[in-house]
Write an enzyme that holds these catalytic residues in place. Structure first.
Site, PDB file in Angstrom:
ATOM      1  N   HIS A   1      89.575  56.108  56.287  1.00  0.00           N
ATOM      2  CA  HIS A   1      90.100  54.759  56.020  1.00  0.00           C
ATOM      3  C   HIS A   1      91.610  54.697  56.254  1.00  0.00           C
ATOM      4  CE1 HIS A   1      86.313  53.542  53.997  1.00  0.00           C
ATOM      5  NE2 HIS A   1      86.309  54.808  53.608  1.00  0.00           N
TER       6      HIS A   1
ATOM      7  N   SER B   1     111.757  50.919  76.058  1.00  0.00           N
ATOM      8  CA  SER B   1     112.232  49.578  75.737  1.00  0.00           C
ATOM      9  C   SER B   1     113.366  49.197  76.667  1.00  0.00           C
ATOM     10  CB  SER B   1     112.713  49.524  74.284  1.00  0.00           C
ATOM     11  OG  SER B   1     113.320  48.281  73.991  1.00  0.00           O
TER      12      SER B   1
ATOM     13  N   LYS C   1     114.203  54.665  72.800  1.00  0.00           N
ATOM     14  CA  LYS C   1     112.819  54.463  72.353  1.00  0.00           C
ATOM     15  C   LYS C   1     111.854  54.984  73.423  1.00  0.00           C
ATOM     16  CE  LYS C   1     110.019  50.954  70.036  1.00  0.00           C
ATOM     17  NZ  LYS C   1     108.735  51.118  70.717  1.00  0.00           N
TER      18      LYS C   1
ATOM     19  N   GLU D   1      98.105  54.264  75.672  1.00  0.00           N
ATOM     20  CA  GLU D   1      98.016  52.806  75.794  1.00  0.00           C
ATOM     21  C   GLU D   1      97.314  52.405  77.089  1.00  0.00           C
ATOM     22  OE1 GLU D   1     102.078  51.721  73.270  1.00  0.00           O
ATOM     23  OE2 GLU D   1     102.084  51.580  75.448  1.00  0.00           O
TER      24      GLU D   1
END
Length: 467
Positions: free
Chosen positions: A184, A314, A320, A327
């Site tokens: 969970h 970014s 970043k 992805e």
């Protein structure tokens, strides 16, 4: 087009302007004119398959004594050129077209006839010769099966095997790394990183098994069924001979379908394969998302691992770096799952003796196999093979994981364990420290019972004393 740019080709409907240097003729041009819809063309694998089918058909007709050897040889040579991709620019028909796929079949017939005529020095007819013993209604379903089988055996299965093997190699090196398990998305009992990766590996290997199972039916081809499944105008041995020749050309064990009516009117085998591809996409999504979570941070997330830095993440936030490969894999999987729905809708569109969504089934099935194969290799080589483990972060989380108290259940009971866990959570203290204060167990015994590495081996931990 000016007169210098085109020639007039004729078919049963009359004349039509065709680009002067095009190898195709009137029926292809009519399809180009009729379906300016998406700009998407039939997949390379489909064109390869239809070229192989035409070559196999010419050889079968030659062996059956239905076609003279020089013409059969010319057609075979031209068809194999098509299969190898030498004339892909000559296949301009849009994916969204007539549902039987008559247009790409005639496109192939016309291109091959033109090439074979040049080679033979005599007229080769696209219908009478290249399409001898065939119909679009059996050629196109056969091409879907052949293309799917070739892509699965040459690309997808090896890519999945590479992914599974890569995961297994990483797992072997991470047997000693213990981390907090999660259910969970909440802290749970510890696992080794090798155990976690073993789940991924098994998912992928089950995917390989699923593809092999679907290939059993996809490798059965309906060539020989002709227009409606009766085999009219095809020699009774034609279908079996084409299957044997395709096997010889590709190394894939094709066989003739036992029932041509099923083979022309349904696409159940393609739907089945697509369903297996969807399952693989679900598996890869799980793996990719686990990697994203484990990599999250590097300060405010889990930061259990660091994926390889591949590109700036970014345009505004310097420094970043994002988990771009997982992805990309997730997007591939979303596409495959969407393709499966399209294929399912296409598969249910068989009316009486013919399915009428064959081109879109071909396009989506080929795309799904191709992108899953490519994504699997990227996931293996650019994510799993190169991630590094942040052991200090893992150990810090383990030391403060109150769920370790589960190991004391057999000694102090569930209720007392729950009290210890809640106090540890509230005080933000290591579970060992709180358990030492709330039980009569010695520190030595607690360290033995709460050893995270020992907890990954399962079983009941016995101790002395109660709490």
């Amino acid at each position: 087009m000016s007169k210098q740019d085109y020639r007039v080709e004729k078919d049963s409907m009359g004349g039509v302007r065709v680009p002067r240097d095009a190898l195709y003729a009137a029926q292809t041009q009519r399809a180009v004119d009729n379906f300016p819809i998406s700009g998407l063309r039939m997949p390379r694998a489909f064109i390869e398959a239809i070229g192989l089918i035409k070559a196999a058909a010419a050889r079968a007709n030659q062996d059956l004594g239905l076609m003279e050897k020089p013409m059969a040889k010319a057609i075979q040579a031209a068809a194999l050129e098509v299969s190898k991709g030498r004339h892909d620019a000559q296949f301009p028909v849009d994916v969204f077209q007539t549902g039987s796929g008559t247009s790409p079949n005639m496109n192939a017939n016309e291109v091959i006839a033109n090439l074979a005529s040049q080679r033979l020095g005599a007229k080769v007819h696209p219908n009478d010769h290249v399409n001898m013993g065939q119909s679009s209604n059996d050629v196109v379903p056969t091409a879907i099966h052949v293309a799917g089988c070739l892509l699965a055996t040459r690309d997808l299965i090896p890519a999945l095997e590479h992914l599974a093997d890569t995961i297994a190699r990483r797992a072997a090196k991470l047997k000693s790394v213990v981390k907090t398990g999660r259910t969970h998305l909440m802290d749970a009992l510890p696992v080794t990183m090798a155990q976690e990766l073993s789940g991924w590996e098994t998912q992928v290997r089950h995917g390989i098994e699923r593809v092999h199972a679907a290939l059993e039916r996809l490798s059965a081809i309906p060539q020989g069924g002709s227009a409606v499944g009766t085999g009219l105008n095809a020699h009774p041995e034609f279908g079996a001979r084409v299957a044997a020749e395709l096997t010889s050309l590709t190394g894939v064990p094709f066989k003739s379908k036992g029932n041509y009516f099923e083979g022309l009117s349904s696409q159940d085998a393609a739907v089945e394969m697509s369903g297996q591809l969807k399952t693989i996409a679900v598996s890869l999504t799980k793996i990719a998302n686990d990697l994203r979570w484990m990599n999250s941070g590097p300060l405010a997330g889990l930061a259990e691992i660091s994926l390889p830095d591949l590109q700036p993440g970014s345009s505004i936030m310097p420094g970043k770096v994002n988990p771009v490969i997982p992805e990309a894999v997730c997007m591939v999987c979303a596409q495959v799952i969407g393709n499966d729905l399209t294929i399912a809708i296409g598969g249910q569109s068989g009316n009486f003796q013919l399915n009428v969504m064959l081109p879109v089934i071909a396009y989506n099935l080929c795309q799904s196999i191709e992108i899953l194969a490519n994504a699997s290799r990227l996931l293996a080589d650019k994510a799993i093979a190169g991630f590094t483990v942040n052991r200090a972060r893992l150990n810090e989380a383990l030391d403060r994981n109150p769920i370790l108290v589960t190991a004391l259940n057999a000694v102090i009971g569930y209720e007392q364990g729950a009290k210890i866990a809640k106090r540890a959570y509230k005080a933000n203290k290591p579970i060992l420290e709180v358990a030492r204060a709330m039980t009569r167990l010695s520190e030595k015994e607690l360290k033995r019972l709460l050893d995270p590495a020992e907890l990954t081996r399962g079983g009941i931990r016995k101790g002395g004393g109660g709490g």
